[in-house]
Design a protein around this motif. Structure first.
Motif, mmCIF file in Angstrom:
data_model
loop_
_atom_site.group_PDB
_atom_site.id
_atom_site.type_symbol
_atom_site.label_atom_id
_atom_site.label_comp_id
_atom_site.label_asym_id
_atom_site.label_seq_id
_atom_site.Cartn_x
_atom_site.Cartn_y
_atom_site.Cartn_z
ATOM 1 N N SER A 205 66.607 -32.812 84.145
ATOM 2 C CA SER A 205 66.433 -31.370 83.998
ATOM 3 C C SER A 205 65.093 -31.055 83.338
ATOM 4 O O SER A 205 64.584 -31.819 82.507
ATOM 5 C CB SER A 205 67.568 -30.796 83.149
ATOM 6 N N GLN A 206 64.530 -29.923 83.716
ATOM 7 C CA GLN A 206 63.217 -29.541 83.189
ATOM 8 C C GLN A 206 63.242 -29.368 81.674
ATOM 9 O O GLN A 206 62.284 -29.702 80.994
ATOM 10 C CB GLN A 206 62.739 -28.253 83.862
ATOM 11 N N GLU A 207 64.337 -28.842 81.144
ATOM 12 C CA GLU A 207 64.426 -28.664 79.692
ATOM 13 C C GLU A 207 64.408 -30.005 78.979
ATOM 14 O O GLU A 207 63.753 -30.163 77.929
ATOM 15 C CB GLU A 207 65.691 -27.891 79.325
#
Length: 390
Positions: free
Chosen positions: A296-298
Motif C-alpha cells: 500500500s502507498q501509505e
C-alpha cells in the motif's frame, strides 16, 4: 543630448556596457563629426525600459525583441515558469538554512540525506559533535539534530519501562536456533538490547556468549536478570558500537542479531561481521522486509522515511550470497513476535501521552503502531540463517 559617459552615469551602467548594448543593436547613438556619440532622452528612457525587462528575467536577445516588436506571450510564460522554479529553489535553500539554525524542522533534510548518502551523513553528524551512539539514534529516531535531546528523553521515557525494544518472541528465536546442524560454542549477540535472545541462547546452549549493545542502561538491566537466573557465568556484557566491534577475527562460531543490523546497514553488517566468524560459522540475523510486490502507498511512504533500505526477501537473499554466505534457512517472524512488542508499546504510549501532548517521539510511535495495525503482512521481519561460505 548625452555623451556616452553622461548617459552611463544617468542610467547607472558602465560605458563598456553601453558600447556592448550598441553593438547588439539595443542602443543607437548618433556619431558626431568629432567622433563622439550623442544620445537622446528617448535613448535614456529606452535603457530604463530595458533594465525593467531584464529585471523580469529576460535575456538581452529577448529584451531586444520586446523593445522592437510586440511582446511574445510564450516567451514571457517560459520566463515566468523558470522564475517560479528559481524562487522555489531559493525557498528550499532558505528553509534549509533556517532549519540548520533551529528555526524549522530538519527532518526532511536528514531523511533525504540519509537516503542519498547514509555513510557521509553519519560522519557529518559526528563532526557536529554527536558521538556515534547519538548519531545513530538521530539517524534512525529523532531525525532532527536540533530537537534530538528532547526527542530521546521522550523516547527513553517510553522504552525504559518496556521489556522488548523490537519485534520478536521466544518461539521464533528457538526456531532459528533449532535449524543449526551443530551447537555453537562461542556466540556474539549484537544489538542485544535487554537480552531476550541472549538469555534464551544461554538456557538452550552451553556456549560462551558475548552480549553487545551501545545502550549501557539496557546492559545493566540484562546483567541483573542474568544474575537472578544464575546465567551470568557464561555471558560477558560489552557496551560497544556494532560498527566497530572490539573482537579479533574468527572469534565466534555464531553471530546472532535480531532486529538490529539495519542500524548500520544490512550489507555493511554482513561484510564487517563476517570477519568475526570461524570457518563455516553461522550468522542468524533478522531484518524488516517487504512480503509483497505491491504494498500500500501509505506503507511505502512510511517505511521510506523510517527504513529507506527496506528490501524484498529475494533482494536480501541475493545480498547475503554476494557477501559470501550460504543461506541455510529463512522464515517470517510470527504475528506473536509483533504482538509481544507492539501491545506493550501501545499501552505505554496511551499511559503517558496526556503528560506529553506535544512530543514528536510519541507522535512517531503512534504512527508506527497505526502502520503495524493496518498493513502487517505486507511487510514483516524475516529471520535468516546463514553459514559462512568457503
Amino acid at each position: 543630448m548625452y555623451r556616452i559617459s553622461e548617459l552611463a552615469e544617468k542610467v547607472g551602467l558602465s560605458r563598456s556596457t553601453l558600447l556592448y548594448y550598441e553593438k547588439q543593436g539595443l542602443l543607437h547613438g548618433t556619431r558626431q563629426d568629432n567622433g563622439y556619440r550623442l544620445y537622446s532622452e528617448k535613448d535614456a528612457q529606452r535603457l530604463h525600459l530595458l533594465q525593467q525587462l531584464q529585471a523580469g528575467g529576460l535575456t538581452l536577445k529577448e529584451c531586444k525583441a520586446c523593445l522592437d516588436s510586440k511582446v511574445e506571450r510564450e516567451v514571457l510564460k517560459s520566463r515566468l515558469q523558470q522564475l517560479e522554479q528559481d524562487i522555489a529553489q531559493k525557498q528550499q535553500a532558505r528553509d534549509l538554512l533556517a532549519a540548520l539554525l533551529g528555526e524549522g524542522s530538519l527532518r526532511p533534510w536528514h531523511q533525504l540525506t540519509d537516503k542519498l548518502a547514509p555513510d557521509v551523513h553519519l560522519d557529518w553528524l559526528k563532526q557536529q559533535g554527536f558521538n556515534e551512539q547519538q548519531a545513530l539514534h538521530l539517524k534512525w529516531l529523532s531525525k532532527d539534530m536540533n530537537e534530538h535531546d528532547q526527542y530521546m528523553a521522550d523516547f527513553m521515557r517510553v522504552f525504559q519501562r518496556l521489556e522488548r525494544w523490537g519485534p520478536g518472541c521466544d518461539a521464533d528465536t528457538l526456531k532459528a536456533l533449532s535449524t543449526l546442524p551443530t551447537a555453537p560454542t562461542q556466540i556474539i549477540d549484537i544489538g542485544c538490547g535487554k537480552g531476550f535472545s541472549t538469555r534464551l541462547l544461554a538456557r538452550h546452549t552451553q556456549a560462551q556468549i558475548v552480549a553487545v549493545d551501545n545502550e549501557q542502561s539496557a546492559l545493566d538491566e540484562l546483567g541483573e536478570r542474568l544474575a537472578e537466573q544464575e546465567l551470568d557465568t557464561r555471558i560477558t556484557l560489552s557496551c560497544a558500537s556494532m560498527t566497530d566491534l572490539p573482537f579479533a577475527p574468527a572469534s565466534f562460531d555464531c553471530i546472532w542479531s535480531e532486529a538490529a543490523a539495519y542500524i548500520m546497514g544490512v550489507e555493511q553488517a554482513l561484510t564487517q561481521w563476517r570477519k568475526l566468524l570461524t570457518d563455516r560459522g553461522y550468522m542468524i540475523v533478522s531484518d524488516l522486509v517487504w512480503l509483497t510486490d505491491s504494498p500500500s502507498q501509505e506503507a511505502i511512504a512510511f517505511w521510506a522515511g523510517e527504513y529507506p533500505d527496506m528490501q524484498t526477501i529475494e533482494k536480501r537473499l541475493g545480498q547475503m550470497r554476494q557477501a559470501g554466505f550460504d543461506v541455510m534457512d529463512h522464515f517470517t517472524l510470527s504475528e506473536q513476535a509483533w504482538h509481544d512488542y507492539y501491545q506493550p508499546l501501545k499501552a505505554r504510549v496511551a499511559e503517558i501521552k496526556a503528560s506529553m501532548p506535544n512530543s514528536s517521539a510519541i507522535a512517531d510511535m503512534e504512527q508506527e503502531i497505526t502502520i503495524y495495525e493496518r498493513y502487517l503482512g505486507e511487510f514483516g521481519y524475516q529471520m535468516f540463517v546463514l553459514r559462512k561460505g568457503a
